[in-house]
Motif scaffolding. Structure first.
Motif, mmCIF file in Angstrom:
data_model
loop_
_atom_site.group_PDB
_atom_site.id
_atom_site.type_symbol
_atom_site.label_atom_id
_atom_site.label_comp_id
_atom_site.label_asym_id
_atom_site.label_seq_id
_atom_site.Cartn_x
_atom_site.Cartn_y
_atom_site.Cartn_z
ATOM 1 N N ASN A 79 1.306 -1.162 0.114
ATOM 2 C CA ASN A 79 0.165 0.315 -0.065
ATOM 3 C C ASN A 79 0.694 0.779 -0.191
ATOM 4 O OD1 ASN A 79 -2.575 -1.197 0.311
ATOM 5 N ND2 ASN A 79 -2.568 -1.455 2.798
ATOM 6 N N ALA A 80 1.806 0.918 -0.525
ATOM 7 C CA ALA A 80 3.039 2.395 -0.666
ATOM 8 C C ALA A 80 3.159 3.591 -1.580
ATOM 9 C CB ALA A 80 4.078 1.719 -1.362
ATOM 10 N N LYS A 81 2.585 4.838 -1.445
ATOM 11 C CA LYS A 81 2.336 5.488 -2.636
ATOM 12 C C LYS A 81 3.695 5.532 -3.317
ATOM 13 C CE LYS A 81 -0.679 8.331 1.102
ATOM 14 N NZ LYS A 81 -1.078 9.744 1.121
ATOM 15 N N LYS A 82 2.963 6.266 -5.085
ATOM 16 C CA LYS A 82 4.374 6.820 -5.836
ATOM 17 C C LYS A 82 5.406 7.240 -5.226
ATOM 18 C CE LYS A 82 2.253 5.463 -10.134
ATOM 19 N NZ LYS A 82 1.983 6.143 -11.303
ATOM 20 N N ASP A 83 5.131 8.081 -4.411
ATOM 21 C CA ASP A 83 6.143 9.384 -4.078
ATOM 22 C C ASP A 83 6.658 8.368 -2.512
ATOM 23 O OD1 ASP A 83 4.081 10.178 -2.330
ATOM 24 O OD2 ASP A 83 4.526 12.272 -3.203
ATOM 25 N N ASP A 84 5.936 7.435 -1.852
ATOM 26 C CA ASP A 84 6.743 6.708 -0.961
ATOM 27 C C ASP A 84 7.860 6.083 -0.438
ATOM 28 O OD1 ASP A 84 4.938 7.115 0.755
ATOM 29 O OD2 ASP A 84 4.019 5.504 0.604
ATOM 30 N N PRO A 85 8.909 6.890 -0.056
ATOM 31 C CA PRO A 85 10.410 6.270 0.015
ATOM 32 C C PRO A 85 10.038 4.380 0.365
ATOM 33 C CG PRO A 85 9.748 7.960 1.739
ATOM 34 C CD PRO A 85 8.904 7.890 1.414
ATOM 35 N N MET A 86 10.751 4.108 0.224
ATOM 36 C CA MET A 86 11.256 2.351 0.820
ATOM 37 C C MET A 86 12.422 2.728 2.074
ATOM 38 S SD MET A 86 8.300 1.918 -0.376
ATOM 39 C CE MET A 86 7.990 0.119 0.202
ATOM 40 N N LEU A 87 12.484 1.636 2.359
ATOM 41 C CA LEU A 87 13.822 0.796 2.778
ATOM 42 C C LEU A 87 14.162 -0.376 2.756
ATOM 43 C CD1 LEU A 87 15.290 1.622 5.060
ATOM 44 C CD2 LEU A 87 14.375 0.939 6.900
ATOM 45 N N GLU A 88 15.142 -0.712 1.851
ATOM 46 C CA GLU A 88 15.448 -1.811 1.300
ATOM 47 C C GLU A 88 16.648 -1.919 2.440
ATOM 48 O OE1 GLU A 88 16.097 -3.008 -2.444
ATOM 49 O OE2 GLU A 88 17.640 -2.732 -2.361
ATOM 50 N N LEU A 89 16.781 -3.366 2.978
ATOM 51 C CA LEU A 89 18.074 -4.319 3.438
ATOM 52 C C LEU A 89 18.559 -5.105 1.934
ATOM 53 C CD1 LEU A 89 19.506 -5.606 6.151
ATOM 54 C CD2 LEU A 89 18.283 -6.781 6.594
ATOM 55 N N GLU A 90 19.998 -5.176 1.600
ATOM 56 C CA GLU A 90 20.051 -6.357 0.775
ATOM 57 C C GLU A 90 21.204 -7.159 1.861
ATOM 58 O OE1 GLU A 90 22.500 -6.075 -2.840
ATOM 59 O OE2 GLU A 90 22.917 -4.633 -1.509
ATOM 60 N N GLN A 91 20.703 -8.384 1.572
ATOM 61 C CA GLN A 91 22.107 -8.729 2.008
ATOM 62 C C GLN A 91 22.816 -10.466 1.911
ATOM 63 O OE1 GLN A 91 20.615 -10.275 6.775
ATOM 64 N NE2 GLN A 91 18.894 -11.985 5.061
#
Length: 243
Positions: free
Chosen positions: A199-211
């Motif tokens: 339910n993110a908006k187009k301009d919502d920043p996302m937090l990504e964890l790569e591991q």
């Protein structure tokens, strides 16, 4: 304490955490020493040490060389969405299995791309699982996880396990032990998946964890990315300066 499972250190950490919260153990005063706690719980000092190490990563206790382990003061900036960036337990173990559900968005076995070969130290002919899951907490969408694992190291993975806990299966059924992990945390723009499932908006920043996670023998076992909305999860690091 005789009914503790093989994850005894987690049970001990939970009990000590409860004692800190109810005031049995007081802020800035030392905990009982490891030998005393080991006798109380009927376990080895190594198991107690592992429990205390976990509590230290959460910021509940701190260690002073030669003096012991002390209860930390309250952390005013701590919030309910904080997640230690150096945790090795899965989401179910961290938040409580009754709160967490998994929806399988994609599950296949395929040959790895060049990048996945590098990430997991595989040959082009080594099959991997390609898994995308939506993790749901308290009936609300929480995280999208995209995971690759070598089939030879994690055999017989199926829908039932994916709906529950992959880590539980790896640790308790396959007896695999994590050694170390490299994690990268960054901001990202929302994708169609984020907008559809989180339910993110187009301009919502996302937090990504790569591991990348390695076993104790140095073999890479997992490459994954986890994405959540900016307002749903924080990653924290507790630094200790011991001199």
């Amino acid at each position: 304490m005789k009914n503790m499972t093989h994850a005894k250190y987690l049970e001990i950490a939970k009990i000590i955490s409860q004692r800190i919260n109810d005031g049995t153990y007081t802020s800035r005063l030392p905990l009982p020493d490891q030998e005393t706690l080991a006798k109380e719980f009927g376990v080895s000092r190594l198991t107690v040490k592992k429990a205390l190490d976990g509590l230290e990563r959460q910021g509940l206790v701190y260690k002073q060389s030669g003096l012991g382990t002390f209860v930390s003061s309250n952390i005013p900036i701590k919030s309910s969405i904080d997640s230690p960036a150096n945790m090795f337990m899965g989401l179910k173990k961290q938040l409580g299995s009754s709160n967490v559900k998994s929806e399988i968005l994609h599950f296949s076995v395929e040959f790895p791309s060049e990048q996945i070969q590098k990430n997991l130290d595989l040959k082009s002919s080594d099959p991997v699982y390609d898994i995308v899951r939506l993790r749901i907490v308290d009936d609300l969408p929480f995280i999208i996880e995209h995971t690759y694992m070598p089939v030879t190291l994690v055999p017989n993975l199926n829908d039932e396990i994916l709906h529950n806990s992959i880590y539980e299966y790896m640790h308790h059924t396959l007896h695999l032990k994590f050694g170390h992990a490299y994690r990268k945390i960054r901001a990202a723009k929302s994708s169609e998946y984020d907008q559809k499932y989180l339910n993110a908006k187009k301009d919502d920043p996302m937090l990504e964890l790569e591991q990348i996670v390695w076993l104790t023998n140095g073999q890479p076992i997992e490459y994954s990315t986890s994405r959540n909305r900016y307002d749903q999860r924080d990653y924290t690091v507790l630094e200790n300066n011991r001199f």
